[in-house]
Design a protein around this motif. Structure first.
Motif: not given
Length: 227
Positions: A18-25, A65-74, A101-103
């Motif tokens: 499963a894919q996990n997207v989280y704020l690491s910093k 995946v982009f949607s999850m990253i977008y939400k974390k970014a906002k 990977y990291k964004i």
């Protein structure tokens, strides 16, 4: 007991894949109402670093995946990003790994954003080669890759998927127009009417992409040189 063991092994396999997207910093937060999320230009010296998102696990659904990253970014007020490669022991950057990977997240003032114009991006789907024709010239785009073509203002570009029941679209740009982005896909994809981070045009298997999502794909896909 055997059946239970099989079920548990399947659950564990799904968990680990499963894919996990989280704020690491999170270094700081920024209060803004920007809806866009663009790739940060290399010369954007006024960009303020806010933090990082880490993606763990591979997924074929890049829009999700982009949607999850977008939400974390906002959550922290980011409006721009770069892919931050992991490093080898000697400090050199590792090759991009779509499974991990990291964004890096930034806030860049709107007036400092680099304007990109008069280019056309053609993205393949994440699963198989895509054959297309642009103004009767044939191209094959590999999975998870894209073509970038310089457009001539005023010229009409006819894009076809070269299938019996495939799609054909025409596009024309004016001098100074922003880049246009398309994805060739055999998948049935629903349009996102929100206008942010999704798909906003569909013609059969040729999909017009919103700029934020397209710039994300250009960061995690490989650019192929037109032949």
């Amino acid at each position: 007991m055997k059946n239970i063991a099989i079920i548990l092994s399947l659950v564990c396999a799904q968990f680990w894949s499963a894919q996990n997207v989280y704020l690491s910093k999170v270094e700081k937060t920024n209060d803004n109402s920007d809806k866009f999320f663009y790739k940060k230009g290399e010369s954007a010296t006024d960009a303020v670093y806010l933090g990082e998102v880490e993606v763990q696990g591979f997924s074929k659904d890049d829009a999700l995946v982009f949607s999850m990253i977008y939400k974390k970014a906002k959550e922290i007020g980011a409006n721009t990003f770069t892919v931050k490669p992991f490093e080898n022991i000697d400090g050199t950057p590792q090759s991009f790994n779509p499974s991990n990977y990291k964004i890096a997240l930034y806030y860049t003032p709107k007036e400092k954003l680099e304007k990109q114009s008069e280019e056309m991006y053609i993205f393949a789907s994440s699963e198989k080669d895509q054959k297309i024709s642009i103004n009767k010239k044939d191209y094959t785009v590999s999975p998870r890759s894209f073509l970038k073509l310089k457009t001539v203002p005023g010229e009409v570009y006819t894009i076809s998927t070269k299938k019996l029941l495939g799609s054909t679209i025409k596009t024309q740009s004016k001098a100074g127009d922003e880049n246009v982005y398309f994805q060739i896909s055999a998948l049935k994809v629903k349009s996102d009417t929100s206008g942010v981070g999704g798909l906003n045009l569909k013609s059969g298997d040729i999909i017009g992409l919103e700029k934020s999502y397209a710039e994300f794909l250009s960061a995690i896909y490989k650019e192929e040189q037109p032949k």
